[in-house]
Design a protein around this motif. Structure first.
Motif, PDB file in Angstrom:
ATOM      1  N   HIS A 204       0.835  -1.201   0.000  1.00 53.60           N
ATOM      2  CA  HIS A 204       0.000   0.000   0.000  1.00 53.60           C
ATOM      3  C   HIS A 204       0.875   1.258   0.000  1.00 53.60           C
ATOM      4  O   HIS A 204       0.605   2.212  -0.748  1.00 53.60           O
ATOM      5  CB  HIS A 204      -0.947  -0.013   1.201  1.00 53.60           C
ATOM      6  CG  HIS A 204      -1.902   1.120   1.232  1.00 53.60           C
ATOM      7  ND1 HIS A 204      -2.903   1.283   0.308  1.00 53.60           N
ATOM      8  CD2 HIS A 204      -1.991   2.183   2.074  1.00 53.60           C
ATOM      9  CE1 HIS A 204      -3.577   2.384   0.578  1.00 53.60           C
ATOM     10  NE2 HIS A 204      -3.041   2.949   1.637  1.00 53.60           N
ATOM     11  N   GLN A 205       1.927   1.268   0.798  1.00 51.91           N
ATOM     12  CA  GLN A 205       2.842   2.416   0.841  1.00 51.91           C
ATOM     13  C   GLN A 205       3.551   2.606  -0.501  1.00 51.91           C
ATOM     14  O   GLN A 205       3.733   3.736  -0.961  1.00 51.91           O
ATOM     15  CB  GLN A 205       3.858   2.266   1.978  1.00 51.91           C
ATOM     16  CG  GLN A 205       3.275   2.450   3.358  1.00 51.91           C
ATOM     17  CD  GLN A 205       2.583   3.799   3.511  1.00 51.91           C
ATOM     18  OE1 GLN A 205       3.098   4.840   3.114  1.00 51.91           O
ATOM     19  NE2 GLN A 205       1.378   3.777   4.074  1.00 51.91           N
ATOM     20  N   LEU A 206       3.960   1.502  -1.135  1.00 59.51           N
ATOM     21  CA  LEU A 206       4.598   1.593  -2.452  1.00 59.51           C
ATOM     22  C   LEU A 206       3.630   2.162  -3.489  1.00 59.51           C
ATOM     23  O   LEU A 206       4.029   2.936  -4.365  1.00 59.51           O
ATOM     24  CB  LEU A 206       5.112   0.223  -2.898  1.00 59.51           C
ATOM     25  CG  LEU A 206       6.334  -0.317  -2.153  1.00 59.51           C
ATOM     26  CD1 LEU A 206       6.567  -1.782  -2.506  1.00 59.51           C
ATOM     27  CD2 LEU A 206       7.568   0.519  -2.456  1.00 59.51           C
ATOM     28  N   LEU A 207       2.364   1.779  -3.386  1.00 56.16           N
ATOM     29  CA  LEU A 207       1.359   2.327  -4.300  1.00 56.16           C
ATOM     30  C   LEU A 207       1.147   3.827  -4.056  1.00 56.16           C
ATOM     31  O   LEU A 207       1.082   4.613  -5.000  1.00 56.16           O
ATOM     32  CB  LEU A 207       0.029   1.581  -4.153  1.00 56.16           C
ATOM     33  CG  LEU A 207      -0.015   0.164  -4.711  1.00 56.16           C
ATOM     34  CD1 LEU A 207      -1.285  -0.544  -4.261  1.00 56.16           C
ATOM     35  CD2 LEU A 207       0.107   0.160  -6.220  1.00 56.16           C
ATOM     36  N   LEU A 208       1.062   4.216  -2.784  1.00 56.13           N
ATOM     37  CA  LEU A 208       0.862   5.628  -2.457  1.00 56.13           C
ATOM     38  C   LEU A 208       2.026   6.492  -2.926  1.00 56.13           C
ATOM     39  O   LEU A 208       1.829   7.629  -3.363  1.00 56.13           O
ATOM     40  CB  LEU A 208       0.657   5.809  -0.939  1.00 56.13           C
ATOM     41  CG  LEU A 208      -0.677   5.341  -0.373  1.00 56.13           C
ATOM     42  CD1 LEU A 208      -0.688   5.481   1.142  1.00 56.13           C
ATOM     43  CD2 LEU A 208      -1.830   6.114  -0.994  1.00 56.13           C
ATOM     44  N   SER A 209       3.224   5.960  -2.844  1.00 54.19           N
ATOM     45  CA  SER A 209       4.405   6.731  -3.254  1.00 54.19           C
ATOM     46  C   SER A 209       4.720   6.561  -4.740  1.00 54.19           C
ATOM     47  O   SER A 209       5.736   7.079  -5.216  1.00 54.19           O
ATOM     48  CB  SER A 209       5.610   6.317  -2.406  1.00 54.19           C
ATOM     49  OG  SER A 209       5.945   4.959  -2.652  1.00 54.19           O
ATOM     50  N   ASN A 210       3.871   5.832  -5.449  1.00 53.88           N
ATOM     51  CA  ASN A 210       4.051   5.571  -6.887  1.00 53.88           C
ATOM     52  C   ASN A 210       5.402   4.932  -7.200  1.00 53.88           C
ATOM     53  O   ASN A 210       6.018   5.248  -8.218  1.00 53.88           O
ATOM     54  CB  ASN A 210       3.867   6.858  -7.701  1.00 53.88           C
ATOM     55  CG  ASN A 210       2.430   7.321  -7.703  1.00 53.88           C
ATOM     56  OD1 ASN A 210       1.514   6.512  -7.791  1.00 53.88           O
ATOM     57  ND2 ASN A 210       2.230   8.616  -7.579  1.00 53.88           N
ATOM     58  N   THR A 211       5.858   4.024  -6.338  1.00 57.93           N
ATOM     59  CA  THR A 211       7.151   3.374  -6.569  1.00 57.93           C
ATOM     60  C   THR A 211       7.036   1.876  -6.848  1.00 57.93           C
ATOM     61  O   THR A 211       8.039   1.254  -7.177  1.00 57.93           O
ATOM     62  CB  THR A 211       8.105   3.600  -5.375  1.00 57.93           C
ATOM     63  OG1 THR A 211       7.462   3.158  -4.184  1.00 57.93           O
ATOM     64  CG2 THR A 211       8.489   5.066  -5.247  1.00 57.93           C
ATOM     65  N   LEU A 212       5.850   1.304  -6.741  1.00 58.55           N
ATOM     66  CA  LEU A 212       5.709  -0.138  -6.993  1.00 58.55           C
ATOM     67  C   LEU A 212       6.025  -0.460  -8.449  1.00 58.55           C
ATOM     68  O   LEU A 212       6.782  -1.400  -8.735  1.00 58.55           O
ATOM     69  CB  LEU A 212       4.307  -0.633  -6.625  1.00 58.55           C
ATOM     70  CG  LEU A 212       4.064  -2.133  -6.834  1.00 58.55           C
ATOM     71  CD1 LEU A 212       5.050  -2.969  -6.017  1.00 58.55           C
ATOM     72  CD2 LEU A 212       2.639  -2.509  -6.478  1.00 58.55           C
ATOM     73  N   ALA A 213       5.502   0.320  -9.379  1.00 63.87           N
ATOM     74  CA  ALA A 213       5.757   0.057 -10.801  1.00 63.87           C
ATOM     75  C   ALA A 213       7.250   0.164 -11.114  1.00 63.87           C
ATOM     76  O   ALA A 213       7.802  -0.678 -11.832  1.00 63.87           O
ATOM     77  CB  ALA A 213       4.962   1.025 -11.670  1.00 63.87           C
ATOM     78  N   LEU A 214       7.906   1.162 -10.558  1.00 60.58           N
ATOM     79  CA  LEU A 214       9.343   1.344 -10.786  1.00 60.58           C
ATOM     80  C   LEU A 214      10.139   0.175 -10.211  1.00 60.58           C
ATOM     81  O   LEU A 214      11.065  -0.333 -10.856  1.00 60.58           O
ATOM     82  CB  LEU A 214       9.813   2.663 -10.171  1.00 60.58           C
ATOM     83  CG  LEU A 214      11.295   2.986 -10.327  1.00 60.58           C
ATOM     84  CD1 LEU A 214      11.666   3.097 -11.799  1.00 60.58           C
ATOM     85  CD2 LEU A 214      11.629   4.276  -9.591  1.00 60.58           C
ATOM     86  N   THR A 215       9.763  -0.272  -9.041  1.00 63.30           N
ATOM     87  CA  THR A 215      10.431  -1.416  -8.407  1.00 63.30           C
ATOM     88  C   THR A 215      10.315  -2.661  -9.280  1.00 63.30           C
ATOM     89  O   THR A 215      11.300  -3.368  -9.506  1.00 63.30           O
ATOM     90  CB  THR A 215       9.825  -1.684  -7.011  1.00 63.30           C
ATOM     91  OG1 THR A 215       9.972  -0.510  -6.212  1.00 63.30           O
ATOM     92  CG2 THR A 215      10.479  -2.864  -6.320  1.00 63.30           C
ATOM     93  N   LEU A 216       9.124  -2.920  -9.787  1.00 67.27           N
ATOM     94  CA  LEU A 216       8.911  -4.091 -10.644  1.00 67.27           C
ATOM     95  C   LEU A 216       9.627  -3.936 -11.978  1.00 67.27           C
ATOM     96  O   LEU A 216      10.178  -4.904 -12.509  1.00 67.27           O
ATOM     97  CB  LEU A 216       7.417  -4.330 -10.858  1.00 67.27           C
ATOM     98  CG  LEU A 216       6.662  -4.818  -9.623  1.00 67.27           C
ATOM     99  CD1 LEU A 216       5.158  -4.789  -9.879  1.00 67.27           C
ATOM    100  CD2 LEU A 216       7.119  -6.200  -9.203  1.00 67.27           C
ATOM    101  N   GLN A 217       9.650  -2.732 -12.507  1.00 66.24           N
ATOM    102  CA  GLN A 217      10.341  -2.487 -13.775  1.00 66.24           C
ATOM    103  C   GLN A 217      11.847  -2.715 -13.626  1.00 66.24           C
ATOM    104  O   GLN A 217      12.494  -3.241 -14.518  1.00 66.24           O
ATOM    105  CB  GLN A 217      10.059  -1.079 -14.266  1.00 66.24           C
ATOM    106  CG  GLN A 217      10.570  -0.821 -15.662  1.00 66.24           C
ATOM    107  CD  GLN A 217      10.153   0.546 -16.157  1.00 66.24           C
ATOM    108  OE1 GLN A 217       9.887   1.460 -15.385  1.00 66.24           O
ATOM    109  NE2 GLN A 217      10.085   0.681 -17.464  1.00 66.24           N
ATOM    110  N   GLN A 218      12.391  -2.336 -12.493  1.00 65.53           N
ATOM    111  CA  GLN A 218      13.813  -2.576 -12.241  1.00 65.53           C
ATOM    112  C   GLN A 218      14.091  -4.064 -12.070  1.00 65.53           C
ATOM    113  O   GLN A 218      15.112  -4.576 -12.519  1.00 65.53           O
ATOM    114  CB  GLN A 218      14.276  -1.801 -11.004  1.00 65.53           C
ATOM    115  CG  GLN A 218      14.351  -0.313 -11.239  1.00 65.53           C
ATOM    116  CD  GLN A 218      14.592   0.474  -9.968  1.00 65.53           C
ATOM    117  OE1 GLN A 218      14.417  -0.020  -8.863  1.00 65.53           O
ATOM    118  NE2 GLN A 218      14.979   1.740 -10.132  1.00 65.53           N
TER     119      GLN A 218
END
Length: 170
Positions: free
Chosen positions: A19-33
């Motif tokens: 949920h925190q990764l989604l709020l900070s818009n970093t989940l997509a970047l993490t998965l892309q990396q």
């Protein structure tokens, strides 16, 4: 916190982190990396069947044959799981014939290859173990040692896609 349907069986601490990764818009970047090559080349039913057969030949030589492996547009990934395996029995004369089929949701064509492999391994494991028990998951890990991480990553990938769709971003 919204529902996170793909992570329902996971501990609350993981759900909060996501949920925190989604709020900070970093989940997509993490998965892309983690998966820089987002889409695999296995886009047809024929290619999926060949890919499935290749893994089966390597790890499950003596198991029942697979008659079909297809992408199925009718599978809804939350309601019907991510893929399905079916054993169809038919009477032909005096014999009972059995066919094993693997169906994977067609929207999963967009997955990175390691995540598709995890799905195929999961469905192949059902040839030997029908239930999701300890022996089933041991077989999955035999075919794919990183199985549990890939399963979580698949669920994160789907969560990210759903979040993007709900928020109107891609």
């Amino acid at each position: 916190m919204h529902d996170l349907p793909y992570l329902r069986g996971y501990p609350e601490v993981i759900r909060q982190q996501v949920h925190q990764l989604l709020l900070s818009n970093t989940l997509a970047l993490t998965l892309q990396q983690r998966y820089p090559q987002q889409q695999h080349a296995i886009q047809t039913d024929k290619a999926l069947y060949e890919y499935t057969q290749q893994i089966k030949r390597q790890y499950l030589k003596s198991s029942d044959p697979i008659s079909k492996a297809v992408y199925d547009p009718k599978i809804h990934v939350v309601k019907n799981a991510l893929g399905t395996h079916t054993q169809i029995s038919r009477v032909q004369g005096a014999k009972l014939k059995s066919k094993n089929e693997i169906r994977i949701g067609s929207q999963l064509k967009q997955l990175p290859l390691p995540l598709l492999r995890m799905l195929v391994v999961h469905e192949l494991a059902h040839l030997k173990e029908k239930d999701h028990n300890k022996a089933f998951y041991q077989l999955c890990q035999y075919m794919e040692p990183n199985y549990h991480q890939l399963e979580l990553d698949l669920r994160l990938f789907l969560t990210c896609q759903e979040h993007a769709a709900l928020s109107g971003t891609s």
